[in-house]
Design a protein around this motif. Structure first.
Motif, PDB file in Angstrom:
ATOM      1  N   ASP A 167       5.526  27.391 -15.449  1.00 28.86           N
ATOM      2  CA  ASP A 167       4.260  26.955 -16.025  1.00 28.86           C
ATOM      3  C   ASP A 167       3.305  26.328 -15.007  1.00 28.86           C
ATOM      4  N   ARG A 168       3.828  25.666 -13.999  1.00 23.88           N
ATOM      5  CA  ARG A 168       2.935  25.116 -12.977  1.00 23.88           C
ATOM      6  C   ARG A 168       2.223  26.241 -12.219  1.00 23.88           C
ATOM      7  N   ASP A 193      -3.781  24.447 -22.611  1.00 27.96           N
ATOM      8  CA  ASP A 193      -2.546  24.785 -23.337  1.00 27.96           C
ATOM      9  C   ASP A 193      -1.320  24.601 -22.442  1.00 27.96           C
ATOM     10  N   LEU A 194      -1.441  24.989 -21.180  1.00 31.38           N
ATOM     11  CA  LEU A 194      -0.324  24.825 -20.259  1.00 31.38           C
ATOM     12  C   LEU A 194      -0.078  23.353 -19.945  1.00 31.38           C
ATOM     13  N   ASP A 195      -1.139  22.553 -19.944  1.00 32.50           N
ATOM     14  CA  ASP A 195      -0.955  21.107 -19.747  1.00 32.50           C
ATOM     15  C   ASP A 195      -0.134  20.501 -20.878  1.00 32.50           C
ATOM     16  N   VAL A 196      -0.319  21.017 -22.091  1.00 34.13           N
ATOM     17  CA  VAL A 196       0.502  20.555 -23.217  1.00 34.13           C
ATOM     18  C   VAL A 196       1.972  20.866 -22.937  1.00 34.13           C
ATOM     19  N   VAL A 197       2.250  22.090 -22.489  1.00 37.64           N
ATOM     20  CA  VAL A 197       3.622  22.498 -22.193  1.00 37.64           C
ATOM     21  C   VAL A 197       4.209  21.645 -21.067  1.00 37.64           C
ATOM     22  N   LEU A 198       3.372  21.313 -20.076  1.00 44.65           N
ATOM     23  CA  LEU A 198       3.830  20.548 -18.922  1.00 44.65           C
ATOM     24  C   LEU A 198       3.943  19.054 -19.214  1.00 44.65           C
ATOM     25  N   GLY A 199       3.521  18.641 -20.408  1.00 42.99           N
ATOM     26  CA  GLY A 199       3.619  17.232 -20.775  1.00 42.99           C
ATOM     27  C   GLY A 199       2.412  16.403 -20.394  1.00 42.99           C
ATOM     28  N   HIS A 200       1.343  17.046 -19.936  1.00 42.51           N
ATOM     29  CA  HIS A 200       0.111  16.328 -19.580  1.00 42.51           C
ATOM     30  C   HIS A 200      -0.750  16.203 -20.839  1.00 42.51           C
ATOM     31  N   LYS A 201      -0.288  15.397 -21.773  1.00 44.13           N
ATOM     32  CA  LYS A 201      -0.857  15.405 -23.119  1.00 44.13           C
ATOM     33  C   LYS A 201      -2.298  14.904 -23.156  1.00 44.13           C
ATOM     34  N   GLU A 202      -2.532  13.752 -22.577  1.00 39.68           N
ATOM     35  CA  GLU A 202      -3.873  13.172 -22.608  1.00 39.68           C
ATOM     36  C   GLU A 202      -4.861  14.065 -21.872  1.00 39.68           C
ATOM     37  N   GLN A 203      -4.439  14.597 -20.725  1.00 44.04           N
ATOM     38  CA  GLN A 203      -5.307  15.471 -19.948  1.00 44.04           C
ATOM     39  C   GLN A 203      -5.666  16.720 -20.743  1.00 44.04           C
ATOM     40  N   ALA A 204      -4.675  17.304 -21.415  1.00 44.46           N
ATOM     41  CA  ALA A 204      -4.920  18.511 -22.205  1.00 44.46           C
ATOM     42  C   ALA A 204      -5.920  18.235 -23.320  1.00 44.46           C
ATOM     43  N   ALA A 205      -5.735  17.135 -24.043  1.00 46.01           N
ATOM     44  CA  ALA A 205      -6.641  16.808 -25.145  1.00 46.01           C
ATOM     45  C   ALA A 205      -8.056  16.602 -24.633  1.00 46.01           C
ATOM     46  N   GLN A 206      -8.193  15.935 -23.486  1.00 43.91           N
ATOM     47  CA  GLN A 206      -9.531  15.696 -22.948  1.00 43.91           C
ATOM     48  C   GLN A 206     -10.192  17.001 -22.510  1.00 43.91           C
ATOM     49  N   GLU A 207      -9.416  17.882 -21.887  1.00 42.31           N
ATOM     50  CA  GLU A 207      -9.953  19.184 -21.470  1.00 42.31           C
ATOM     51  C   GLU A 207     -10.457  19.966 -22.682  1.00 42.31           C
ATOM     52  N   LEU A 208      -9.702  19.924 -23.760  1.00 44.22           N
ATOM     53  CA  LEU A 208     -10.093  20.667 -24.962  1.00 44.22           C
ATOM     54  C   LEU A 208     -11.326  20.051 -25.611  1.00 44.22           C
ATOM     55  N   ARG A 209     -11.411  18.735 -25.619  1.00 43.19           N
ATOM     56  CA  ARG A 209     -12.615  18.090 -26.170  1.00 43.19           C
ATOM     57  C   ARG A 209     -13.839  18.463 -25.348  1.00 43.19           C
ATOM     58  N   ASP A 210     -13.693  18.520 -24.027  1.00 46.44           N
ATOM     59  CA  ASP A 210     -14.815  18.920 -23.165  1.00 46.44           C
ATOM     60  C   ASP A 210     -15.265  20.338 -23.490  1.00 46.44           C
TER      61      ASP A 210
END
Length: 440
Positions: A167-168, A193-210
């Motif tokens: 995934d990385r 979506d891959l950040d969610v899989v990698l456990g980067h939860k906050e980063q993924a949510a922020q990317e999606l909000r952007d």
């Protein structure tokens, strides 16, 4: 008709077009149109040709059909439509990159035919699969070296790496895209979506909000945001995101839309809104009656809420039959059988689950409960002591601690209330409570 035939005709048409032989090109484009299209490159080439023929409406319809088949492209709909105003291939290097991409696509189709064979198989099958995978990746990287703007090669490379649990690398595959790439919004959504899989939860949510600030009507982005928030256990926010996605669905829910209902159900159930969750789960089951994950969650939840144990057991057995190698489903089935009083049948399943996932705190806890109910007290305490060391989440930690406290009180002959998990489910709870155990 094999996909390579359509690509061969299209490349012949593009070569004729670049060589100034427009009549020959038009003949070939018409032949390709009769064969149909099955990928993004083919669709864009054909749509571009339709525009040159003055058939803009037909070109838009073709693009819309491709986006319907590949919802991930929704974020870049406007950019894809804009692509139709420019030649898809303007020089030979791009054409060569497309040829490498085509070889990779054909290999991918061949690998799909080998889907039943896993990498543990010895002999020629394993060697062939390994060779095909290595060649596919090499072809895609060569295509991107020649043409960094080859969008389909970039998407296929990332998808291939993700399927192999790299995934990385799958996320990094999007990093080299030029700023002018029309599919940049798609890449950003895939990275989230891959950040969610990698456990980067906050980063993924922020990317999606952007991304949603730029594309507030993209249902796939809302769905991905729901997944990210669900992973963070932000139940109300996740529920709101899924509801946005459903509100933006232009048709009656069908097919993979069961995932939107499933996400909503989890968010509702975790907020102790079981009646609402049950309705959503049953609706999802109507859309996807053979999804093991859904059957597992529904059956598990029914038992934990004291509803129709016989039906719940049937759902769980069906889930395990559909996914016999899924260790988490095996754990759920074993746990629920044990909770229903079928200790002798549930215990071996839980022991198998711990063998496969020896450091999962929830599974260790479940096996400890089964041992306790089977009268194997020392083994039960040992499993709970293991579980508490494996960093359980707060809910599981409370349950493990309660079980250990009870075991110590029992050993000291001190009276103490029996934790709910240490007795079989008999009757529905009299009032809403936090479900016992751990769902997967």
């Amino acid at each position: 008709m094999p996909g390579w035939v359509v690509h061969y005709i299209l490349h012949s048409a593009l070569i004729a077009q670049l060589g100034g032989m427009q009549m020959r090109a038009d003949t070939l484009f018409r032949q390709a149109a009769e064969k149909g299209s099955g990928d993004l490159f083919t669709t864009v080439v054909m749509a571009r040709w339709l525009v040159t023929q003055g058939q803009e409406a037909a070109a838009r319809d073709l693009i819309n059909q491709r986006i319907t088949a590949m919802p991930v492209l929704e974020t870049a709909r406007g950019n894809i439509m804009a692509m139709l105003q420019h030649p898809v291939v303007s020089h030979a290097t791009q054409g060569l990159a497309q040829a490498y991409g085509l070889v990779a696509l054909l290999i991918d189709q061949q690998l799909y035919a080998h889907e039943g064979a896993d990498e543990d198989h010895a002999g020629d099958a394993a060697l062939e699969i390994g060779t095909l995978r290595g060649t596919e990746q090499m072809m895609l990287r060569m295509a991107l070296t020649l043409d960094p703007a080859d969008s389909e090669a970039r998407l296929l490379l990332s998808s291939m790496l993700h399927a192999r649990k790299q995934d990385r690398q799958a996320r990094a595959a999007f990093d080299g895209a030029p700023g002018s790439d029309p599919l940049l919004p798609v890449y950003h959504a895939e990275q989230a979506d891959l950040d969610v899989v990698l456990g980067h939860k906050e980063q993924a949510a922020q990317e999606l909000r952007d991304l949603l600030r730029q594309s507030p009507d993209d249902r796939m982005l809302w769905s991905s945001l729901g997944d990210a928030l669900l992973d963070q256990q932000k139940w109300p926010e996740a529920l709101d995101a899924y509801q946005h996605a459903i509100a933006l669905t232009p048709h009656r829910l069908e097919g993979d839309d069961w995932r939107l209902l499933f996400g909503q159900a989890i968010a509702q159930e975790r907020q102790n809104h079981w009646p609402q969750a049950r309705v959503l789960l049953q609706h999802a089951l109507q859309l996807a009656p053979n999804e093991a994950e859904l059957l597992n969650y529904l059956g598990y939840s029914m038992v934990e809420h004291g509803e129709n144990p016989a039906l719940a057991e049937a759902y769980l057995r069906r889930a395990l039959a559909l996914a016999p190698s899924d260790n988490q489903i095996r754990d759920s089935v074993g746990w629920v059988l044990m909770r229903l009083g079928h200790v002798a049948e549930g215990l071996p399943l839980l022991e198998q689950s711990v063998e496969q996932m020896p450091q999962d705190p929830a599974i260790n806890y479940h096996l400890g409960v089964a041992y306790w109910m089977a009268g194997r007290r020392l083994e039960a305490v040992n499993e709970w002591q293991n579980a508490i060391q494996f960093q359980p989440d707060p809910m599981d930690r409370r349950k493990i601690t309660a079980a250990l406290d009870y075991a110590h009180a029992w050993q000291a002959h001190r009276p103490m209330a029996l934790p709910a998990d240490l007795k079989p489910v008999a009757t529905p709870p009299s009032s809403p409570s936090q479900p016992n155990g751990t769902r997967h």
